[in-house]
Write an enzyme that holds these catalytic residues in place. Structure first.
Site, short mmCIF file in Angstrom:
data_model
loop_
_atom_site.label_atom_id
_atom_site.label_comp_id
_atom_site.label_asym_id
_atom_site.label_seq_id
_atom_site.Cartn_x
_atom_site.Cartn_y
_atom_site.Cartn_z
N HIS A 155 0.81 -1.22 0.00
CA HIS A 155 0.00 0.00 0.00
C HIS A 155 0.84 1.27 0.00
CE1 HIS A 155 -3.38 -2.73 0.50
NE2 HIS A 155 -3.99 -1.79 -0.19
N GLU B 287 -11.31 -10.54 -7.11
CA GLU B 287 -9.91 -10.47 -6.65
C GLU B 287 -9.39 -11.82 -6.19
OE1 GLU B 287 -9.21 -6.89 -4.32
OE2 GLU B 287 -11.06 -7.25 -3.25
N ASP C 200 -4.76 -8.05 -5.87
CA ASP C 200 -5.01 -9.25 -5.09
C ASP C 200 -5.17 -10.47 -5.98
OD1 ASP C 200 -4.88 -8.67 -2.33
OD2 ASP C 200 -6.63 -7.40 -2.56
N CYS D 131 -9.48 -2.26 -11.58
CA CYS D 131 -9.00 -1.13 -10.77
C CYS D 131 -7.71 -1.44 -10.04
CB CYS D 131 -10.07 -0.68 -9.79
SG CYS D 131 -10.56 -1.96 -8.65
C1 PEP Z 1 -6.74 -4.85 -5.84
O1 PEP Z 1 -6.61 -5.79 -5.06
O2 PEP Z 1 -6.36 -4.87 -7.03
C2 PEP Z 1 -7.40 -3.61 -5.38
C3 PEP Z 1 -7.71 -2.65 -6.23
O3 PEP Z 1 -7.61 -3.47 -4.06
P1 PEP Z 1 -6.46 -3.13 -2.96
O4 PEP Z 1 -5.20 -2.83 -3.69
O5 PEP Z 1 -6.97 -2.00 -2.16
O6 PEP Z 1 -6.38 -4.41 -2.18
MG MG Z 2 -7.74 -5.81 -3.20
#
Ligand code: PEP
Ligand code: MG
Length: 758
Positions: A366, A607, A631, A678
């Site tokens: 993150h 995911e 994910d 996304c």
């Molecule tokens: C993902 O897993 O691609 C996603 C967009 O969610 P995050 O990165 O917040 O887990």
């Molecule tokens: Mg995710």
């Protein structure tokens, strides 16, 4: 043996230089194993030689002088075979080579184990005994274990240090270079500002002070001590108020006694008087006392070592908070730390953060996502980073190649300054695309949305002409508080975002904590957090939290009608049904309150692999699907997205990921539902070409990457993109696919965006 192993590794970690660390190893091993000699050879790649770098029991003056061609002698054989060689009489082995004056003529038994890091042999660790015998299994296993643990430390030192008597980094044209993983692209030049883990006594670096600073350091220490005492007293009072019996509270009295004990306090002051800064003095004295406790046989007294450490860290906390307040951030701050967390970024005053360098983390952590959202060049996973050495150094963060240049020469600085100018020119060119449609040369269009949340940087998203928000990570307002935000607090935040984008759509994702996203006030301790209680699993188990969030989103959309809601980490149809039931409940409640709210479109994130195989069944039940490729890649390839050690295996161009994406698009379109993506993959212009060809209706990405993706889509035809997709689907390997794409785009003259958008 485990205790010995731990102690050697601990001492090695505390060593200031690699030579010191290697000396600790050879003498520690010789002593612990009661053997007659121990030595280490390391490979000098530049000269193709094994070099003796540490010895105990052999002639020490030969260190750095004995050099063998690779493959030569018994040492060469261990390296070549990459496995231990254990023989009772070294001199009778055909590969044996004798070194005059080494002292080894008296040594018979030989055990050499390779030092291997990430499949590369770095050197050999050897023990000898004068007696003719084979080392037993336990001895061999011990040496193999030690060598495996040492390999990471040695690998880092070899990459950055000057173990062979010549600074390896000086011979490269670019100066001293650290290598890591790309976190966010771009180039930053600035000055290192090191952050240390708060209140970790073992991480406190050594720092000498001038005589005139002694009084101030003592003052700092005494103030911290008073604050720590007050804290312990209030903790005790608190516990008493909670009914904790007096005898249990005796522990706090014991704590206070230590903090008030003259010897402890005086010892620390004495260390400060010797020229150590207060934090370092605290560390020296505490470590001394802790090891005394740890060496005691009595189990109760041993336990007191942990109490002492806890106490010292409380004092340290106050010392560091004082320091933090007084921190001076350079104009162009390169934030450096063993682990730079999202919270650490918040400490840097606005406009001063230029780059990030972190020992931990990987492309999809993150912190990387946040850095990309903010457009801050970032290099993560810099293995074995010695942060103290970087303090206040001039650094260049090359977020294209995952490299950090330390104290670069004028030539290198000049070269990177030119690249920064090029980057700026390209950005200006991209800005011209802002209001143009995202359309291929043959007229196919796709929507480009932004991801927000980690940085709710609405202005930046609007400035690049995003057509809406494809993912709003609602975790952020939850992370920045010390309790769950109330319904009204959430409503206000959500409404601001909906209003800012009006009339463009905003997809809000319900709370997705767990995994690597923690709420301080709702800790989840699990062995496998990414396979544990995450996303929708938590909110379904806590409808009181979920319903409040849904109601807040619905109320926020009153009269705006641009809200869409999606649900993370869905693995089963039953979860979707239960989610929809709770959504209906929230919707009916809000409507019953008299609010004329339009029902928002609802979507599910894909995911996890099970959702890929059930894409059509999911699409039947909701209005849209959105792939979370971060994910999805992690779960399809069983590669932790945060783990730098396996980062080379994490690749969204993997054929399995591409096939999964095709299946999701087909599933959604069979039900005539929209499908978007996304994850970070949408942010990569090269991947975006494939996603376009697959038929995704929308791509949602960081604002900083949006115009690059638009640029490339406007430069090619759908027919071309489809042909490339067909070609890569014939391939079996992620790297081959990526290379093929890059080469094809280069041939088409579309490569300028590749370096910039890497
Ligand atoms: C993902 O897993 O691609 C996603 C967009 O969610 P995050 O990165 O917040 O887990
Ligand atoms: Mg995710």
């Amino acid at each position: 043996m485990l205790k010995i192993l731990r102690r050697i590794i601990q001492d090695v970690n505390a060593a200031q230089t690699l030579s010191e660390a290697l000396d600790i190893v050879v003498s520690g091993v010789k002593q612990a194993m009661h053997i007659d000699a121990c030595c280490i050879f390391l490979i000098d790649e530049a000269h193709g030689e094994n070099v003796l770098v540490a010895a105990d029991g052999l002639n020490k003056s030969l260190v750095k002088k004995v050099r063998l061609k690779l493959g030569e002698g018994l040492i060469g054989l261990v390296g070549e075979r990459a496995e231990p060689i254990n023989i009772s009489h070294a001199a009778s082995h055909p590969s044996y080579i004798h070194y005059p004056d080494s002292g080894e003529e008296f040594l018979k038994a030989f055990l050499g184990v390779p030092i291997i890091h990430q499949r590369h042999v770095l050197g050999v660790l050897i023990i000898y005994q004068t007696e003719e015998r084979c080392f037993d299994e336990a001895e061999e296993a011990f040496l193999v274990t030690l060598s495996a643990q040492l390999s990471g430390i040695i690998a880092h030192a070899l990459a950055t240090g000057n173990i062979f008597g010549q600074d390896k980094t000086q011979v490269t044209a670019k100066g001293k270079v650290l290598t890591g993983i790309v976190g966010a692209s771009g180039i930053a030049m600035g000055k290192a500002h090191v952050i240390y883990r708060l209140a970790d006594i073992s991480a406190v670096p050594e720092r000498k002070i001038q005589p005139e600073e002694v009084a101030a350091e003592i003052g700092l220490f005494e103030t911290a001590l008073v604050a720590a005492r007050q804290l312990i007293r209030s903790l005790e009072e608190n516990m008493a108020a909670h009914g904790l019996p007096e005898e249990e509270r005796a522990l706090f009295d014991a704590y206070l006694r230590i903090l008030e004990s003259k010897s402890f306090v005086q010892e620390i002051i004495a260390e400060i008087n010797k020229g150590n800064w207060a934090q370092g003095a605290l560390k020296i004295v505490t470590t001394r006392h802790i090891s005394r406790f740890e060496d005691m046989d009595d189990a109760y007294l041993k336990e007191r070592a942990a109490d002492l450490k806890d106490l010292a860290e409380r004092v340290l906390f106050y010392l560091q908070s004082r320091e933090m307040n007084a921190r001076h951030f350079p104009e162009k701050t390169i934030l450096v730390g063993e682990e730079v967390t999202p919270a650490a970024l918040a400490e840097v005053p606005e406009g001063k953060l230029a780059g990030i360098v972190s020992g931990k983390g990987s492309t999809n952590s993150h912190i990387a996502i946040l850095a990309r959202a903010l457009g801050i060049p970032t290099v993560l996973g810099v293995e074995g980073i010695k942060v103290t050495e970087l303090e206040e150094k001039e650094l260049i963060v090359d977020g294209y190649y995952g490299q950090v240049h330390c104290s670069p020469s004028a030539v290198v600085r000049h070269e990177f300054a030119a690249l920064i100018c090029q980057e700026r020119d390209f950005d200006n060119q991209l800005q011209l695309l802002r209001d143009l449609p995202t359309e291929t040369l043959d007229g196919y269009s796709i929507k480009l949305y932004v991801n927000t949340g980690l940085s709710p940087d609405v202005n930046r998203a609007l400035s690049v002409g995003a057509e809406g928000v494809g993912l709003y990570r609602t975790e952020v307002p939850f992370m920045t508080r010390d309790r769950f935000p109330s319904e009204e607090e959430q409503r206000v935040i959500y409404r601001q975002l909906l209003q800012a984008f009006l009339p463009k759509p905003v997809v809000m994702r319900t709370l997705d904590v767990g995994g690597d996203k923690d709420l301080a006030y709702f800790p989840i301790i699990e062995d496998n957090p990414f396979l544990g209680w995450r996303g929708i699993r938590i909110t379904l188990d806590h409808p009181e939290i979920f319903l409040v969030q849904l109601r807040a989103m619905l109320q926020a959309s009153l009269g705006l009608d641009n809200l869409q809601i999606m649900f993370p980490m869905v693995t089963t149809i039953a979860e979707v049904e239960e989610t929809l039931r709770l959504f209906r409940q929230a919707f009916e409640e809000v409507v019953a309150e008299g609010l004329a709210i339009k029902k928002p479109a609802l979507g599910v994130m894909v995911e996890v692999p099970s959702a890929v195989y059930q894409a059509q069944s999911l699409a039947k039940r909701v209005d849209f699907l959105s792939v979370g490729s971060n994910d999805l890649t992690q779960y399809l390839l069983a590669v932790d997205r945060n783990n730098a050690r396996v980062a080379n295996l994490y690749n969204s161009f993997h054929p399995a990921v591409l096939r999964a994406l095709l299946q999701v698009v087909a599933g959604a379109h069979r039900e005539a539902k929209m499908v978007s993506i996304c994850g970070e993959m949408a942010n990569d212009p090269v991947a975006a070409v494939l996603l376009l060809a697959m038929g995704f209706d929308a791509l949602s990405m960081n604002a900083t990457g949006l115009l690059q993706v638009k640029w490339i889509i406007r430069k090619l035809t759908m027919q071309h993109a489809k042909r490339l997709l067909e070609e890569v689907l014939q391939m079996d390997d992620a790297v081959e696919i990526q290379r093929h794409m890059e080469q094809a785009l280069e041939e088409a003259g579309l490569d300028s965006v590749m370096r910039m958008g890497k």
